[in-house]
Scaffold this motif. Structure first.
Motif, PDB file in Angstrom:
ATOM      1  N   ARG A 156       0.953  -0.929   0.209  1.00 34.98           N
ATOM      2  CA  ARG A 156      -0.102   0.003   0.279  1.00 34.98           C
ATOM      3  C   ARG A 156       0.558   1.076   0.060  1.00 34.98           C
ATOM      4  O   ARG A 156       0.315   2.437  -0.175  1.00 34.98           O
ATOM      5  CB  ARG A 156      -0.675   0.035   1.350  1.00 34.98           C
ATOM      6  N   THR A 157       1.819   1.158  -0.190  1.00 33.26           N
ATOM      7  CA  THR A 157       3.422   2.123   0.699  1.00 33.26           C
ATOM      8  C   THR A 157       3.416   2.533  -0.620  1.00 33.26           C
ATOM      9  O   THR A 157       4.286   2.047  -1.162  1.00 33.26           O
ATOM     10  CB  THR A 157       3.960   2.322   1.921  1.00 33.26           C
ATOM     11  N   CYS A 158       4.138   3.993  -1.433  1.00 35.71           N
ATOM     12  CA  CYS A 158       4.622   3.249  -2.519  1.00 35.71           C
ATOM     13  C   CYS A 158       6.020   4.044  -2.594  1.00 35.71           C
ATOM     14  O   CYS A 158       6.339   4.316  -1.579  1.00 35.71           O
ATOM     15  CB  CYS A 158       4.063   5.391  -3.022  1.00 35.71           C
ATOM     16  N   VAL A 159       6.863   2.989  -3.222  1.00 37.48           N
ATOM     17  CA  VAL A 159       8.189   3.291  -2.720  1.00 37.48           C
ATOM     18  C   VAL A 159       9.196   4.452  -3.347  1.00 37.48           C
ATOM     19  O   VAL A 159       9.597   4.980  -2.725  1.00 37.48           O
ATOM     20  CB  VAL A 159       8.830   1.971  -3.881  1.00 37.48           C
ATOM     21  N   ASN A 160       8.527   5.286  -4.189  1.00 35.53           N
ATOM     22  CA  ASN A 160       9.333   6.785  -4.899  1.00 35.53           C
ATOM     23  C   ASN A 160       8.279   8.248  -3.835  1.00 35.53           C
ATOM     24  O   ASN A 160       9.112   8.725  -3.055  1.00 35.53           O
ATOM     25  CB  ASN A 160       8.621   6.813  -6.437  1.00 35.53           C
ATOM     26  N   CYS A 161       6.885   7.755  -3.769  1.00 37.52           N
ATOM     27  CA  CYS A 161       6.607   8.844  -2.360  1.00 37.52           C
ATOM     28  C   CYS A 161       6.515   9.226  -1.158  1.00 37.52           C
ATOM     29  O   CYS A 161       6.440   9.971  -0.720  1.00 37.52           O
ATOM     30  CB  CYS A 161       5.420  10.113  -3.529  1.00 37.52           C
TER      31      CYS A 161
END
Length: 191
Positions: free
Chosen positions: A156-161
């Protein structure tokens, strides 16, 4: 620091290459097709840059989940508020009208989480008539919290932002993770 978009870097070198353009002859038709592809890619790049610059970043935006409540019963553990936790995870998933991908290709969060839970705890499970999760084995609240935290971090957590605005979808035979916030996507390893 300045970002160079499209032809900013090549403007100085274009004047020196002007004499070479006449030597290409019939190869210019193939070059035109390549230029159209480059123009399409650079247009997409400009759109992505515009999205990045227009995003509002909210520091206090967090997903609020009900803490898991597990109770032991003989040789099994009952997760009483499993459906409430699943609703919290599903809360950020896009609806059919706001989805950037085909809504039919979205991965079922509950099934995906249950597979992840089985793999992490190395056990089997079932859902009873009261919509409670029955996990074979004895586990505590801390076990479920750790699995839940790992799931949210990985899927669920974006690796970019770093926002918890990602969702899973199937693209042919691959499972992809797409971020609604920064429009990035990545493939997910499946076991």
């Amino acid at each position: 620091m300045t970002l160079m978009v499209d032809g900013d870097a090549g403007d100085a070198g274009d004047a020196g290459d002007a004499g070479d353009a006449g030597d290409a002859g019939d190869a210019g038709d193939a070059g035109d097709a390549g230029n159209k592809v480059e123009e399409g890619a650079s247009q997409r790049y400009r759109e992505l840059l515009k999205n990045i610059h227009t995003l509002e970043i909210k520091k206090d935006e967090r997903m609020k989940l009900t803490p898991p409540r597990l109770r032991p019963h003989n040789r099994v553990t009952i997760w009483g508020n499993f459906m409430a936790v699943m609703e919290g995870i599903k809360e950020g998933y896009p609806g059919a009208d706001e989805c950037a991908v085909d809504p039919n290709s979205l991965v079922d969060v509950q099934k995906h989480f249950l597979k992840f839970l089985s793999d992490e705890l190395a056990t089997t499970h079932s859902i009873n008539g009261d919509m409670e999760l029955i996990i074979n084995g004895k586990f505590r609240d801390g076990h479920a919290e750790k699995v839940l935290r790992n799931y949210l971090k990985q899927f669920r957590t974006c690796v970019n932002c770093g926002k918890m605005d990602s969702f899973l979808y199937k693209n042919k035979s691959m499972t992809m993770c797409y971020c609604n916030h920064c429009n990035s996507e990545r493939s997910i390893k499946t076991k």
